[in-house]
Design a protein around this motif. Structure first.
Motif, PDB file in Angstrom:
ATOM      1  N   HIS A  53       0.822  -1.221   0.000  1.00 31.41           N
ATOM      2  CA  HIS A  53       0.000   0.000   0.000  1.00 31.41           C
ATOM      3  C   HIS A  53       0.857   1.272   0.000  1.00 31.41           C
ATOM      4  CE1 HIS A  53      -2.928  -3.083   1.221  1.00 31.41           C
ATOM      5  NE2 HIS A  53      -3.725  -2.356   0.453  1.00 31.41           N
ATOM      6  N   PHE A 107       1.406   3.404  -3.403  1.00 29.50           N
ATOM      7  CA  PHE A 107       0.471   4.381  -3.995  1.00 29.50           C
ATOM      8  C   PHE A 107       0.870   5.784  -3.542  1.00 29.50           C
ATOM      9  CE2 PHE A 107      -1.937   0.395  -3.524  1.00 29.50           C
ATOM     10  CZ  PHE A 107      -2.201   0.155  -4.865  1.00 29.50           C
ATOM     11  N   VAL A 133      -9.457   3.658  -1.649  1.00 28.70           N
ATOM     12  CA  VAL A 133      -8.157   3.132  -1.194  1.00 28.70           C
ATOM     13  C   VAL A 133      -8.260   2.485   0.185  1.00 28.70           C
ATOM     14  CG1 VAL A 133      -6.882   4.891  -2.509  1.00 28.70           C
ATOM     15  CG2 VAL A 133      -7.383   5.299  -0.096  1.00 28.70           C
ATOM     16  N   CYS A 169      -2.692   2.951   3.065  1.00 31.92           N
ATOM     17  CA  CYS A 169      -2.017   3.907   2.175  1.00 31.92           C
ATOM     18  C   CYS A 169      -1.629   5.136   2.990  1.00 31.92           C
ATOM     19  CB  CYS A 169      -2.950   4.349   1.040  1.00 31.92           C
ATOM     20  SG  CYS A 169      -3.381   3.033  -0.102  1.00 31.92           S
ATOM     21  N   GLY A 176      -6.894   1.500  -4.724  1.00 33.98           N
ATOM     22  CA  GLY A 176      -5.543   1.452  -4.157  1.00 33.98           C
ATOM     23  C   GLY A 176      -5.433   0.317  -3.162  1.00 33.98           C
ATOM     24  N   THR A 177      -5.251  -0.893  -3.675  1.00 34.25           N
ATOM     25  CA  THR A 177      -4.964  -2.041  -2.809  1.00 34.25           C
ATOM     26  C   THR A 177      -4.249  -3.108  -3.634  1.00 34.25           C
ATOM     27  OG1 THR A 177      -5.822  -3.446  -1.040  1.00 34.25           O
ATOM     28  CG2 THR A 177      -7.156  -3.319  -3.027  1.00 34.25           C
TER      29      THR A 177
END
Ligand code: SF4
Length: 370
Positions: A231, A234, A253, A257, A290-291
């Motif tokens: 993470h 990102f 996400v 992150c 976002g993963t």
């Protein structure tokens, strides 16, 4: 199972088998073992392994689901701390197997129990523990750190329940010491309006974690300097770029992150939250997620009517989880058929007891909140 266990099979012979042969071996072993075995596949696991899983989910869900089965063997296709959690939460007679012992978690490895105990003592020496301080650990940590939290009025949290648990602990304690993911800690603290200058970052390789005593006395949240290597890839520019490239895209996400990425996103939440959000979105909706890439790829396959992108163009894969390959799974399963339990993960009884205290506290506090 044979009355006398056979000699442990060597992994070598599995390394030269074809994909088809490996798949057949795994399924034959599963048929042979029947209900005596349950195979768990984490959401981030590769496709050629996850296709053999009886249950899929995130780490905590999987451990709970496995503990509710009568399976004697839990084969956890995830990483080391997840297998430990399955052993902590499992029935006494259940035995947990991690098909490759090298499948660790880079984040969990960033905090050792020795470092955490040393940090706690340093806080005691400068008077921070004269205040009411709660140690809180993310599920992605060793059993020993979970037990440390259990012994010291602390709790375990997941990315799904971090917010309600912070809500309780911020009211009842003067401050929290959060392990090992600085980003989940910072993102959750920000939801409660804690300013960044009251979030100290603890670097385990420096005296007082690289802080002054005054900073630590003043902090509301002390964050362990750990992060997820997946993470963490990102970046804010990925969000800016995808918004420019795909008008109307929504950015979703994981809270592992960094803060700047979460702040720019439309939504953030656990793996389950990400899956549910996409499931419930209308056909034609556009998502940049976002993963971990395996999860995003499977969402793309499940929902061809939605436009789903990985937030970053490069491969964001959990390399340690990827170590569990069909070769390791077939090897572990065939050995079970022979009566050999290989790569068993066993948490000692005392650690298990206190880790369970922290996990039970998590369960009872989150139940009260809902
Ligand atoms: S994705 Fe990150 S936190 Fe999850 S197991 Fe892999 S390294 Fe650990």
């Amino acid at each position: 199972m044979p009355a006398v266990a056979e000699q442990i099979r060597s992994l070598e012979e599995y390394l030269v088998m074809s994909d088809e042969e490996l798949s057949t071996r795994i399924e034959e072993a599963r048929r042979e073992l029947g209900d005596r075995v349950v195979i768990l596949g984490h959401h981030y696991q590769r496709d050629d392994v996850v296709r053999h899983a009886d249950l899929t989910g995130d780490s905590y869900q999987l451990s709970v689901m496995a503990s509710r089965t009568d399976a004697e063997f839990i084969v956890f296709c995830g990483v080391h701390f997840m297998a430990e959690s399955a052993d902590i939460l499992g029935k006494p007679r259940q035995r947990v197997i991690l098909p490759d012992l090298g499948a660790g978690c880079s984040m969990a490895d960033m905090a050792t129990i020795e470092q955490v105990e040393d940090a706690w003592e340093q806080l005691r020496e400068i008077g921070v523990l004269d205040q009411k301080v709660a140690p809180i650990t993310y599920m992605n940590s060793s059993a020993a750190i979970k037990a440390f939290c259990g012994r010291n009025e602390g709790v375990v949290c997941t990315s799904s329940n971090a917010v309600p648990l912070f809500d309780i602990y911020l009211k009842e304690f003067d401050k929290m010491f959060f392990f090992p993911d600085q980003h989940l800690g910072r993102n959750t603290g920000a939801k409660f309006g804690i300013p960044l200058d009251r979030m100290a970052l603890w670097n385990p390789h420096e005296e007082l974690g690289g802080n002054t005593a005054e900073d630590l006395l003043n902090a509301k949240l002390i964050l362990w300097r750990g992060h997820c290597s997946v993470h963490g890839r990102f970046k804010p520019w990925h969000v800016d770029k995808i918004r420019a490239d795909i008008p109307g895209v929504q950015v979703l996400v994981h809270p592992e992150c960094m803060r700047e990425v979460v702040a720019l996103s439309d939504l953030d939440g656990s793996t389950s939250f990400i899956i549910k959000t996409v499931e419930n979105s209308p056909s034609g909706s556009k998502w940049a997620i976002g993963t971990e890439v395996n999860l995003v790829n499977r969402l793309q396959q499940r929902f061809p009517d939605k436009e789903i992108h990985l937030l970053a163009p490069d491969l964001c894969m959990c390399a340690t989880m990827y170590r569990i390959a069909p070769q390791n799974l077939a090897w572990a399963m065939d050995n079970l058929v022979d009566g050999n339990v290989v790569n068993e993960i066993v948490v000692d009884e005392e650690t298990k007891h206190y880790a369970r205290v922290a996990l039970d506290r998590m369960i009872s506090l989150t139940e009260k909140k809902t």
